[in-house]
Every structure is written in C-alpha cells, then in structure tokens.
Motif scaffolding. Structure first.
Motif, mmCIF file in Angstrom:
data_model
loop_
_atom_site.group_PDB
_atom_site.id
_atom_site.type_symbol
_atom_site.label_atom_id
_atom_site.label_comp_id
_atom_site.label_asym_id
_atom_site.label_seq_id
_atom_site.Cartn_x
_atom_site.Cartn_y
_atom_site.Cartn_z
ATOM 1 N N UNK A 120 1.185 -1.453 0.247
ATOM 2 C CA UNK A 120 -0.030 -0.213 -0.047
ATOM 3 C C UNK A 120 1.070 0.617 0.151
ATOM 4 N N UNK A 121 0.329 2.060 -1.098
ATOM 5 C CA UNK A 121 0.846 3.943 -0.793
ATOM 6 C C UNK A 121 2.355 3.736 -1.766
ATOM 7 N N UNK A 122 2.629 2.756 -2.475
ATOM 8 C CA UNK A 122 3.750 2.609 -3.479
ATOM 9 C C UNK A 122 3.211 2.430 -5.118
ATOM 10 N N UNK A 123 2.727 3.073 -5.780
ATOM 11 C CA UNK A 123 2.656 3.130 -6.624
ATOM 12 C C UNK A 123 3.835 2.786 -8.064
ATOM 13 N N UNK A 124 4.548 2.362 -7.581
ATOM 14 C CA UNK A 124 6.283 2.404 -8.876
ATOM 15 C C UNK A 124 6.320 0.713 -8.589
ATOM 16 N N UNK A 125 7.142 -0.008 -9.654
ATOM 17 C CA UNK A 125 7.100 -1.033 -10.148
ATOM 18 C C UNK A 125 8.583 -1.192 -9.178
ATOM 19 N N UNK A 126 8.656 -2.433 -8.269
ATOM 20 C CA UNK A 126 10.463 -2.603 -7.281
ATOM 21 C C UNK A 126 10.588 -3.188 -8.032
ATOM 22 N N UNK A 127 12.951 -3.340 -7.736
ATOM 23 C CA UNK A 127 12.703 -4.702 -8.894
ATOM 24 C C UNK A 127 11.719 -5.683 -8.080
ATOM 25 N N UNK A 129 8.750 -6.790 -7.252
ATOM 26 C CA UNK A 129 7.556 -7.223 -7.685
ATOM 27 C C UNK A 129 7.867 -7.613 -9.018
ATOM 28 N N UNK A 130 9.055 -7.169 -10.006
ATOM 29 C CA UNK A 130 8.959 -7.486 -10.944
ATOM 30 C C UNK A 130 9.882 -8.245 -11.313
ATOM 31 N N UNK A 131 10.399 -9.152 -10.792
ATOM 32 C CA UNK A 131 11.083 -10.336 -10.216
ATOM 33 C C UNK A 131 9.843 -11.126 -9.824
ATOM 34 N N UNK A 132 9.002 -10.513 -9.230
ATOM 35 C CA UNK A 132 7.670 -11.681 -8.635
ATOM 36 C C UNK A 132 7.255 -11.967 -10.032
ATOM 37 N N UNK A 133 6.308 -10.429 -11.132
ATOM 38 C CA UNK A 133 5.432 -10.661 -11.903
ATOM 39 C C UNK A 133 7.044 -11.314 -13.204
ATOM 40 N N UNK A 134 7.624 -11.518 -13.455
ATOM 41 C CA UNK A 134 7.908 -12.151 -14.283
ATOM 42 C C UNK A 134 7.974 -14.041 -13.776
ATOM 43 N N UNK A 135 8.782 -14.222 -12.807
ATOM 44 C CA UNK A 135 7.937 -15.593 -12.402
ATOM 45 C C UNK A 135 6.434 -16.297 -12.718
ATOM 46 N N UNK A 136 5.609 -15.503 -12.102
ATOM 47 C CA UNK A 136 4.286 -15.756 -13.176
ATOM 48 C C UNK A 136 4.058 -15.562 -13.783
ATOM 49 N N UNK A 137 4.913 -14.858 -14.865
ATOM 50 C CA UNK A 137 4.177 -15.071 -16.008
ATOM 51 C C UNK A 137 5.175 -16.227 -16.874
ATOM 52 N N UNK A 138 6.311 -16.634 -16.595
ATOM 53 C CA UNK A 138 7.509 -17.707 -16.612
ATOM 54 C C UNK A 138 6.376 -18.811 -16.370
ATOM 55 N N UNK A 139 6.118 -18.781 -15.532
ATOM 56 C CA UNK A 139 5.790 -20.435 -14.922
ATOM 57 C C UNK A 139 3.591 -20.317 -15.827
ATOM 58 N N UNK A 140 3.972 -19.669 -15.691
ATOM 59 C CA UNK A 140 2.256 -19.565 -16.795
ATOM 60 C C UNK A 140 2.908 -20.128 -18.857
ATOM 61 N N UNK A 141 3.266 -19.270 -18.822
ATOM 62 C CA UNK A 141 4.179 -19.575 -20.002
ATOM 63 C C UNK A 141 4.300 -20.718 -20.551
ATOM 64 N N UNK A 142 4.858 -21.451 -19.457
ATOM 65 C CA UNK A 142 5.151 -22.953 -19.311
ATOM 66 C C UNK A 142 3.819 -24.268 -19.483
ATOM 67 N N UNK A 190 7.867 0.048 -18.306
ATOM 68 C CA UNK A 190 8.593 1.394 -19.588
ATOM 69 C C UNK A 190 9.579 0.019 -19.895
ATOM 70 N N UNK A 191 9.962 0.334 -21.269
ATOM 71 C CA UNK A 191 10.825 0.148 -22.234
ATOM 72 C C UNK A 191 12.517 0.217 -21.817
ATOM 73 N N UNK A 192 12.349 1.664 -20.856
ATOM 74 C CA UNK A 192 13.774 1.664 -20.416
ATOM 75 C C UNK A 192 13.588 0.747 -19.215
ATOM 76 N N UNK A 193 12.869 0.352 -17.908
ATOM 77 C CA UNK A 193 12.538 -0.519 -17.185
ATOM 78 C C UNK A 193 13.106 -2.524 -17.960
ATOM 79 N N UNK A 194 12.502 -2.322 -19.098
ATOM 80 C CA UNK A 194 12.618 -3.417 -19.561
ATOM 81 C C UNK A 194 14.693 -3.449 -19.927
ATOM 82 N N UNK A 195 14.977 -2.420 -20.482
ATOM 83 C CA UNK A 195 16.264 -2.708 -21.313
ATOM 84 C C UNK A 195 17.774 -2.533 -19.865
ATOM 85 N N UNK A 196 16.745 -1.866 -18.918
ATOM 86 C CA UNK A 196 17.969 -1.852 -17.455
ATOM 87 C C UNK A 196 17.969 -4.005 -17.484
#
Length: 283
Positions: A120-127, A129-142, A190-196
């Motif tokens: 709560x109270x954090x609208x930006x995406x942390x590294x 949370x990004x890692x967790x969403x990528x994990x969800x994406x990874x396993x779902x793609x499987x 964002x494109x910048x976040x992805x490229x990082x």
C-alpha cells in the motif's frame, strides 16, 4: 483451513471435499495447498483464475490482480484459441526470504519473499515486484511451452530415473525471454525498465566463464548433474540454459526480423511449433 488445487472436484460437503485424478501422473501434476490463505480470483479471456497467498503478507491484492490479468491475457492471446486448461491456479507460498516456481498442468507452485509483493502507498514498480511478476509470467507461459508442447521423450516420463534432453535451452530459455518481454508488452514495465533487466542478463552471462566451457545444449543435458548441483567453481564450468537461452532467443528474434524486413518474428516460430508439434513433441 481451506483447500486449493486444480484436481477434479468429485464431491463437496460442508466439512469435506473429495478430489480425483485419472492416474498417478495426473495426481502429481496437480499440487494441493491446505492452509488459511488469501484468495485472489479473476478472469482472463473469460477463463477463471485464482492466486492463493499462504503466509503473512500485506500485499495489495487489487494491484496484483490487475497485473496478473494483463500477463495472463497476453499469453492467452499470444498462443491463440487452443488453451490447454479450463481454469488456472497460482499457488504462492510467502516467506521472509525465498524465490522459485514450478510449472504444472493447470497450476504453478510459487515461493516468494514478502518484499516481492506490492504494498500500500507504493505506485512505482520495485525490482522485487518485477521479479515476482516475471516469475508468474514464466510459469504461466509454461502451460503451453513445456507442459503441452515439449521434448518428445518427455511425453512418457520414467519416474525411476532422470529424464534427459538437450532442449531445455529452448523451453526454459525461450520462456525466460518472454517472461520479461511480456511485462514490456503489457506496459507493466517501460522500455527503459525492460532494457535495464535485459542488460543485467547480458552482464550475468558475460561474467560467466563457463560459457566458454559448456554449450547450452550440454547445459540442458547436464542439468541433473551440474546445473542443480553447483559448487563454488560453477561460474567457471557451466552456463545457465535459462539466461543464455533467453539471450539466444533475443538474437534469433532480431535475426528473423532483419531477414524478413520485420514481417516475421520469433513469435511466429513459437506459434508454428505450438500449432504443429504439440501432439508429438520436438525431436
């Protein structure tokens, strides 16, 4: 306690539920969670989905729900009309520290840290949370890319011994490419976040001297004996079929785009394989 699983529900009473499996293989491919967990329910392309969160946490479930819908609908639209499940479940164990996931037929078992979840109270995406969403994406793609379309020798598992393949770089590596790319395509990143993120993966591979010693086909075949039994010298002797496989997927994507004047991409190759080899697998 509540019970969460994608096993077929046979009977449901006030104090008990009975689930059935077609056979042993079906049974072990449907994990079961029994605990006092939070439940997030949503639909993606009209297919019911759930995520359970087991363990103390203060996750903002509405944000998590919104991001999961975007990811799931991306993958559903990516592969087209044939969907290998009629419902899907993200079983998530929340701990003080932890990270990992394992794909199943209609679900995935995940482990994450409390700091990986949105708060709560954090609208930006942390590294985290990004890692967790990528994990969800990874396993779902499987669900499409390893649980349905898979190496041919994975269609009949021998549970008494290891099952070997040189193709893990295709199935895990390509999935690793798309897990973060989908976060860009859904505008979660964002494109910048992805490229990082992408540059970090390249750096990790470049710093690994094992890439000179082991091909990704060898890395795939030796997963049982080397990748999952790493020692202090691993960085000098092996390479990850996840990371280098993802980088190769990127290179293939760029080369296909260049050779076809951007009329074809790696997406087309993956969809072609899905459309033509999901019954018998890849040799």
């Amino acid at each position: 306690w509540k019970c969460a699983t994608t096993l077929s529900l046979k009977t449901k009473k006030a104090t008990s539920q009975t689930y059935v499996a077609d056979n042993y293989h079906d049974l072990i491919d449907h994990p079961v969670e029994m605990a006092d967990f939070k439940v997030i329910e949503f639909y993606a392309n009209q297919i019911p989905h759930q995520m359970t969160l087991t363990g103390l946490n203060t996750a903002v479930t509405e944000r998590l729900k919104s991001d999961l819908i975007a990811i799931c609908e991306h993958h559903l639209n990516f592969f087209g009309d044939i969907v290998p499940f009629d419902n899907y479940l993200f079983l998530t164990l929340v701990r003080s520290k932890g990270y990992g996931g394992l794909e199943h037929k209609k679900s995935t078992s995940l482990i994450c840290s409390r700091e990986d979840l949105p708060v709560k109270g954090v609208t930006s995406i942390s590294s985290e949370y990004t890692k967790f969403l990528a994990l969800c994406s990874h396993e779902y793609f499987h669900a499409w890319w390893i649980k349905t379309i898979k190496p041919s020798n994975f269609h009949e598992f021998d549970y008494d011994q290891e099952n070997y393949t040189e193709q893990l770089w295709i199935f895990e590596g390509f999935t690793s490419y798309y897990d973060e790319l989908s976060l860009l395509r859904t505008k979660i990143l964002t494109a910048e976040q992805y490229l990082i993120l992408f540059s970090q993966n390249v750096t990790k591979i470049q710093r690994c001297n094992g890439r000179y010693k082991q091909s990704i086909a060898e890395s795939s075949f030796d997963a049982w004996t080397k990748f999952y039994k790493q020692d202090e010298n691993a960085v000098n002797s092996i390479v990850s079929y996840y990371s280098k496989g993802a980088l190769l997927a990127f290179v293939l994507d760029i080369e296909i785009r260049r050779a076809t004047n951007d009329t074809k991409t790696l997406d087309d190759i993956v969809r072609y394989i899905w459309d033509n080899f999901r019954e018998n697998g890849l040799e």
